[in-house]
Design a protein around this motif. Structure first.
Motif, PDB file in Angstrom:
ATOM      1  N   MET A   1       0.841  -1.200   0.000  1.00  0.00           N
ATOM      2  CA  MET A   1       0.000   0.000   0.000  1.00  0.00           C
ATOM      3  C   MET A   1       0.869   1.239   0.000  1.00  0.00           C
ATOM      4  O   MET A   1       1.914   1.277   0.634  1.00  0.00           O
ATOM      5  N   ASN A   2       0.398   2.229  -0.725  1.00  0.00           N
ATOM      6  CA  ASN A   2       1.092   3.505  -0.744  1.00  0.00           C
ATOM      7  C   ASN A   2       0.088   4.609  -0.407  1.00  0.00           C
ATOM      8  O   ASN A   2      -1.031   4.610  -0.935  1.00  0.00           O
ATOM      9  N   ILE A 412      -0.912   6.481  10.246  1.00  0.00           N
ATOM     10  CA  ILE A 412      -0.407   7.608   9.457  1.00  0.00           C
ATOM     11  C   ILE A 412      -1.188   8.846   9.888  1.00  0.00           C
ATOM     12  O   ILE A 412      -2.424   8.855   9.834  1.00  0.00           O
ATOM     13  N   ILE A 413      -0.462   9.869  10.328  1.00  0.00           N
ATOM     14  CA  ILE A 413      -1.123  11.083  10.839  1.00  0.00           C
ATOM     15  C   ILE A 413      -1.240  12.110   9.714  1.00  0.00           C
ATOM     16  O   ILE A 413      -0.259  12.425   9.038  1.00  0.00           O
ATOM     17  N   GLY A 443       2.837  15.687  -0.170  1.00  0.00           N
ATOM     18  CA  GLY A 443       3.664  15.397  -1.345  1.00  0.00           C
ATOM     19  C   GLY A 443       4.626  14.241  -1.160  1.00  0.00           C
ATOM     20  O   GLY A 443       5.335  13.867  -2.088  1.00  0.00           O
ATOM     21  N   GLU A 444       4.666  13.636   0.050  1.00  0.00           N
ATOM     22  CA  GLU A 444       5.600  12.521   0.289  1.00  0.00           C
ATOM     23  C   GLU A 444       4.830  11.203   0.409  1.00  0.00           C
ATOM     24  O   GLU A 444       3.743  11.161   0.987  1.00  0.00           O
ATOM     25  N   ASP A 445       5.432  10.133  -0.113  1.00  0.00           N
ATOM     26  CA  ASP A 445       4.775   8.819  -0.024  1.00  0.00           C
ATOM     27  C   ASP A 445       5.069   8.138   1.306  1.00  0.00           C
ATOM     28  O   ASP A 445       6.175   8.225   1.818  1.00  0.00           O
ATOM     29  N   VAL A 446       4.052   7.464   1.851  1.00  0.00           N
ATOM     30  CA  VAL A 446       4.270   6.546   2.976  1.00  0.00           C
ATOM     31  C   VAL A 446       3.967   5.162   2.395  1.00  0.00           C
ATOM     32  O   VAL A 446       2.833   4.882   2.017  1.00  0.00           O
ATOM     33  N   SER A 447       4.998   4.326   2.272  1.00  0.00           N
ATOM     34  CA  SER A 447       4.805   3.017   1.613  1.00  0.00           C
ATOM     35  C   SER A 447       4.898   1.892   2.627  1.00  0.00           C
ATOM     36  O   SER A 447       5.729   1.921   3.530  1.00  0.00           O
ATOM     37  N   LEU A 448       4.009   0.908   2.472  1.00  0.00           N
ATOM     38  CA  LEU A 448       4.012  -0.275   3.354  1.00  0.00           C
ATOM     39  C   LEU A 448       4.050  -1.519   2.482  1.00  0.00           C
ATOM     40  O   LEU A 448       3.374  -1.573   1.454  1.00  0.00           O
ATOM     41  N   ASP A 449       4.812  -2.526   2.917  1.00  0.00           N
ATOM     42  CA  ASP A 449       4.858  -3.762   2.122  1.00  0.00           C
ATOM     43  C   ASP A 449       3.729  -4.685   2.558  1.00  0.00           C
ATOM     44  O   ASP A 449       3.312  -4.690   3.675  1.00  0.00           O
TER      45      ASP A 449
END
Ligand code: ZN
Length: 449
Positions: A1-2, A412-413, A443-449
């Motif tokens: 998920m992104n 994620i806040i 503008g920044e990605d929070v990525s989870l595997d």
């Protein structure tokens, strides 16, 4: 998920978020903020978008739906009916305010046309979510809108992907009851997601108890009217009706026989709340007391009716008016303000947050005798000016308590100033060192595997 906050993450602004998961690209909200008379739209998500899910009808969540539709003419939108009605009220108002400014020769940017509004809100595109139950926008996917307690029609969004990955997006959330809407509850249906994307507007703060703060507010109004003054409560259109109800009921209990008047878009929002079918058991629009009175609407057969009524309020004795705009950035609140600001017996009570650069913030920062500009004319401030915290957002401790109840893997806040995001991160980590916490910087990605 992104996950990416295009806007309205950290720091706060018009909400516009993108979730990419298992081949789908889902957008939550598309709002704008207004400061110093300017409307600031978010950078609209690029590329194919499968759906836009709308959490609630505040301007900072729906204000740029028509701009989104201009760029994504085929994307379906989902939201509750009350959210749709609030969006219709706010978008048309914002459109006509812009038109008026253009007519006066002011330089304003127009972000969308009347037909863009119609295209965004046509019920062929806007899918009305009628109950807090699971539905399937695509095979294998489940989505649910869940009462968020913030304003009428407001929802948190629950998503389950075909592989069973679960997400909650809080939207704006409140756990405290208001007259027309109960606070969000997780009891009886604890949905434990892998990822909780949560707002953190007041993540670093403990807000005053809403009932105690309500009484402090009512007592101030009672004091002013007993001293023969008038009270103006500049309010956001959608939260104004609840503030009016709290006040009207409080006055009855205090034995004060003076009605509370609703005016401007607060009056329109009251009509929407009382005239909508409830989409969840938490919403209840039928609680308007008799001593809460709407200023009459414009009457084509009697064009002066509304203004004559307003003048009667101003010429008479003690009076109470709840009117938009909540941060004194225009609206009928400015009409009342220019009559009351120079009256030492009257009071302006600001029940909501006042953003930097707004009229409300300036009024709070000035001292008695200083000059305040209304429609480019200076007025000396002699009235009383006070701020109250009748917030419809959760406090940091309430949000951290919610995290404890639903036990996500990752938080994620979003929707938070920097300091509030840091404060909430700390509160969650103190209680649950194993839960991963990220700040959703714009503008920044929070990525989870
Ligand atoms: Zn909101």
């Amino acid at each position: 998920m992104n996950f990416r906050a295009l806007s309205g993450g950290v720091p706060i602004g018009g909400s516009h978020y993108l979730i990419e998961l298992e081949g789908k690209r889902i957008v939550i909200d598309c709002g704008a903020v207004q400061t110093g008379g300017k409307v600031l739209p978010p950078p609209i998500a690029k590329g194919h978008i499968d759906a836009l899910l709308v959490t609630h009808g505040h301007f900072d969540h729906i204000g740029m739906l028509p701009l989104f539709v201009k760029e994504h003419p085929d994307t379906p939108i989902y939201g509750t009916k009350v959210t749709w009605r609030f969006a219709r009220m706010i978008l048309w108002d914002s459109y006509f305010v812009t038109l008026k400014k253009l007519e006066r020769g002011e330089k304003v940017e127009t972000h969308f046309s009347a037909s863009d509004i119609e295209r965004a809100l046509t019920l062929k595109r806007f899918n009305v979510v009628r109950e807090p139950e699971w539905f399937s926008p695509w095979p294998g996917w489940k989505v649910r809108f869940w009462p968020a307690g913030h304003i009428n029609g407001a929802a948190s969004i629950h998503i389950i992907s075909p592989k069973g990955f679960r997400i909650i997006h809080s939207g704006d959330i409140s756990f405290q009851n208001q007259p027309t809407i109960k606070g969000a509850k997780v009891i009886n249906d604890i949905f434990s997601p892998e990822v909780l994307i949560t707002e953190g507007t007041y993540g670093d703060r403990n807000l005053p108890n809403r009932i105690e703060e309500g009484w402090r507010f009512i007592n101030q109004v009672v004091k002013t009217v007993k001293d023969d003054g008038k009270v103006l409560i500049p309010s956001f259109s959608i939260t104004g009706p609840n503030i009016g109800i709290i006040l009207a009921n409080g006055l009855t209990r205090a034995g004060v026989d003076i009605p509370v008047h609703l005016d401007g878009m607060v009056r329109t929002a009251a009509g929407i709340i009382s005239g909508s079918n409830e989409w969840s058991p938490n919403d209840n629009g039928l609680v308007f007391p008799k001593n809460l009175i709407a200023v009459p609407e414009k009457d084509p057969n009697d064009p002066d009716k509304s203004y004559a009524y307003r003048q009667k309020i101003l010429d008479g004795g003690p009076a109470i008016i709840v009117s938009s705009h909540g941060m004194l950035e225009g609206g009928l609140a400015m009409f009342y303000l220019q009559h009351l600001i120079t009256d030492y017996k009257s009071a302006v009570l600001l029940p909501g947050y006042q953003a930097e650069g707004t009229g409300g913030r300036r009024l709070l920062e000035l001292e008695r005798g200083h000059y305040f500009q209304i429609n480019r004319r200076p007025f000396p401030i002699y009235c009383d000016v006070k701020r109250f915290q009748l917030s419809s957002h959760a406090s940091g401790n309430e949000l951290a308590g919610w995290v404890s109840e639903i036990q996500p893997w990752h938080v994620i806040i979003t929707h938070a100033p920097n300091s509030a995001a840091r404060g909430l991160e700390q509160k969650i980590k103190e209680r649950h060192p194993s839960i991963r916490v990220s700040k959703g910087f714009n503008g920044e990605d929070v990525s989870l595997d």
